[in-house]
Design an enzyme around this catalytic site. Structure first.
Site, PDB file in Angstrom:
ATOM      1  N   PRO A   9       0.790  -1.228   0.000  1.00 59.26           N
ATOM      2  CA  PRO A   9       0.000   0.000   0.000  1.00 59.26           C
ATOM      3  C   PRO A   9       0.825   1.281   0.000  1.00 59.26           C
ATOM      4  CG  PRO A   9      -0.145  -1.132   2.121  1.00 59.26           C
ATOM      5  CD  PRO A   9       0.507  -2.081   1.162  1.00 59.26           C
ATOM      6  N   ASN A  10       0.352   2.216  -0.803  1.00 62.16           N
ATOM      7  CA  ASN A  10       0.897   3.580  -0.907  1.00 62.16           C
ATOM      8  C   ASN A  10       2.219   3.667  -1.671  1.00 62.16           C
ATOM      9  OD1 ASN A  10      -1.237   4.831   0.710  1.00 62.16           O
ATOM     10  ND2 ASN A  10      -0.326   3.671   2.400  1.00 62.16           N
ATOM     11  N   ARG A  17       4.110  11.034  -1.851  1.00 66.26           N
ATOM     12  CA  ARG A  17       4.078  10.776  -0.408  1.00 66.26           C
ATOM     13  C   ARG A  17       5.449  11.065   0.226  1.00 66.26           C
ATOM     14  NH1 ARG A  17       4.767   4.346   1.109  1.00 66.26           N
ATOM     15  NH2 ARG A  17       4.147   5.149   3.133  1.00 66.26           N
ATOM     16  N   TYR A  22      10.794   9.062   1.144  1.00 66.57           N
ATOM     17  CA  TYR A  22      10.753   8.083   0.053  1.00 66.57           C
ATOM     18  C   TYR A  22      11.305   8.600  -1.279  1.00 66.57           C
ATOM     19  CZ  TYR A  22       7.820   5.678   3.428  1.00 66.57           C
ATOM     20  OH  TYR A  22       7.358   5.074   4.571  1.00 66.57           O
ATOM     21  N   ASN A  73       8.162  -5.500  -1.243  1.00 69.99           N
ATOM     22  CA  ASN A  73       8.094  -4.411  -0.278  1.00 69.99           C
ATOM     23  C   ASN A  73       6.633  -4.360   0.168  1.00 69.99           C
ATOM     24  OD1 ASN A  73       7.953  -2.137   1.218  1.00 69.99           O
ATOM     25  ND2 ASN A  73       8.941  -0.775  -0.269  1.00 69.99           N
ATOM     26  N   ALA A  76       3.292  -0.921   4.600  1.00 69.84           N
ATOM     27  CA  ALA A  76       2.772  -0.967   5.974  1.00 69.84           C
ATOM     28  C   ALA A  76       2.390  -2.382   6.417  1.00 69.84           C
ATOM     29  CB  ALA A  76       1.574  -0.039   6.106  1.00 69.84           C
ATOM     30  N   GLU A  97      13.192  -9.134   0.850  1.00 68.09           N
ATOM     31  CA  GLU A  97      12.427  -8.007   1.392  1.00 68.09           C
ATOM     32  C   GLU A  97      13.160  -6.703   1.075  1.00 68.09           C
ATOM     33  OE1 GLU A  97      12.625  -7.983   5.687  1.00 68.09           O
ATOM     34  OE2 GLU A  97      10.879  -6.650   5.852  1.00 68.09           O
ATOM     35  N   HIS A  99      12.946  -2.415   1.672  1.00 69.22           N
ATOM     36  CA  HIS A  99      12.331  -1.191   2.197  1.00 69.22           C
ATOM     37  C   HIS A  99      13.128  -0.006   1.693  1.00 69.22           C
ATOM     38  CE1 HIS A  99       9.509  -3.324   4.566  1.00 69.22           C
ATOM     39  NE2 HIS A  99      10.484  -4.093   5.007  1.00 69.22           N
ATOM     40  N   ARG A 106      13.433   4.125  12.359  1.00 70.81           N
ATOM     41  CA  ARG A 106      12.152   4.833  12.428  1.00 70.81           C
ATOM     42  C   ARG A 106      11.353   4.396  13.672  1.00 70.81           C
ATOM     43  NH1 ARG A 106       9.398   4.935   6.678  1.00 70.81           N
ATOM     44  NH2 ARG A 106       8.124   6.500   7.778  1.00 70.81           N
TER      45      ARG A 106
HETATM   46  C1  DQA Z   1       8.313   1.054   3.643  1.00 70.68           C
HETATM   47  C2  DQA Z   1       8.432   1.231   5.156  1.00 70.68           C
HETATM   48  C3  DQA Z   1       7.110   0.949   5.824  1.00 70.68           C
HETATM   49  O1  DQA Z   1       7.233   1.107   7.221  1.00 70.68           O
HETATM   50  C4  DQA Z   1       6.053   1.914   5.323  1.00 70.68           C
HETATM   51  O2  DQA Z   1       4.800   1.624   5.905  1.00 70.68           O
HETATM   52  C5  DQA Z   1       5.975   1.966   3.852  1.00 70.68           C
HETATM   53  C6  DQA Z   1       7.194   1.890   3.063  1.00 70.68           C
HETATM   54  C7  DQA Z   1       9.610   1.428   2.913  1.00 70.68           C
HETATM   55  O3  DQA Z   1       9.744   1.042   1.754  1.00 70.68           O
HETATM   56  O4  DQA Z   1      10.463   2.129   3.463  1.00 70.68           O
HETATM   57  O5  DQA Z   1       4.906   2.178   3.287  1.00 70.68           O
HETATM   58  O6  DQA Z   1       8.068  -0.316   3.376  1.00 70.68           O
END
Ligand code: DQA
Length: 143
Positions: A9-10, A17, A22, A73, A76, A97, A99, A106
């Site tokens: 998501p997002n 965002r 990011y 990825n 959230a 994985e 990020h 964080r």
């Molecule tokens: C994320 C880190 C997560 O905590 C966050 O909710 C994201 C992006 C990252 O790529 O840094 O949406 O996965």
């Protein structure tokens, strides 16, 4: 070799965002970069993004027998989803994985990664280059 890149998501809101966290590059340019990296590595790639946990679970299940490696990825859902963890364990496809941000520095709630428990490699805080590093890892090991 076929790699499936899954974003949660997002991630489709990249560039809009929280650019301080990011970056300013948008999701479409990430998709172009991933295609170029696949070309460079000589592998096939499919990208999938969803804001819905069940759709991500469905996509992982559909990858069984079709895909040789997963870059994920979960955004959230990283920190909440036992369903995505179980889906990755169910299919047993080598997974990495990613990020974009350095989640280790964080908030406390970002310190647990369920999906990460089913991943053999973790690339954290390297920005969008992290997807490239994850693809390189899978190609080097499994191609
Ligand atoms: C994320 C880190 C997560 O905590 C966050 O909710 C994201 C992006 C990252 O790529 O840094 O949406 O996965």
């Amino acid at each position: 070799m076929k790699i499936l890149v899954i974003n949660g998501p997002n991630i489709n809101m990249l560039g809009i965002r929280e650019p301080g966290i990011y970056g300013s590059q948008n999701y479409e340019t990430l998709l172009c970069d991933i295609d170029a990296w696949a070309n460079e590595l000589g592998c096939q790639v499919e990208c999938f993004q969803s804001n819905h946990e069940g759709d991500i679970v469905d996509k992982i299940q559909q990858a069984y027998g079709e895909v040789d490696g997963i870059v994920i990825n979960p955004a959230a859902y990283t920190h909440t989803s036992v369903a995505i963890l179980d889906a990755l364990k169910s299919v047993g496809i080598p997974a990495v994985e990613v990020h974009i941000s350095d989640v280790t520095k964080r908030e406390d709630f970002r310190q647990i990664s369920y999906a990460g428990m089913a991943c053999e490699e973790h690339i954290i805080g390297k920005g969008l280059e992290g997807y490239h590093l994850a693809m390189q890892y899978l190609c080097k090991k499994y191609k």
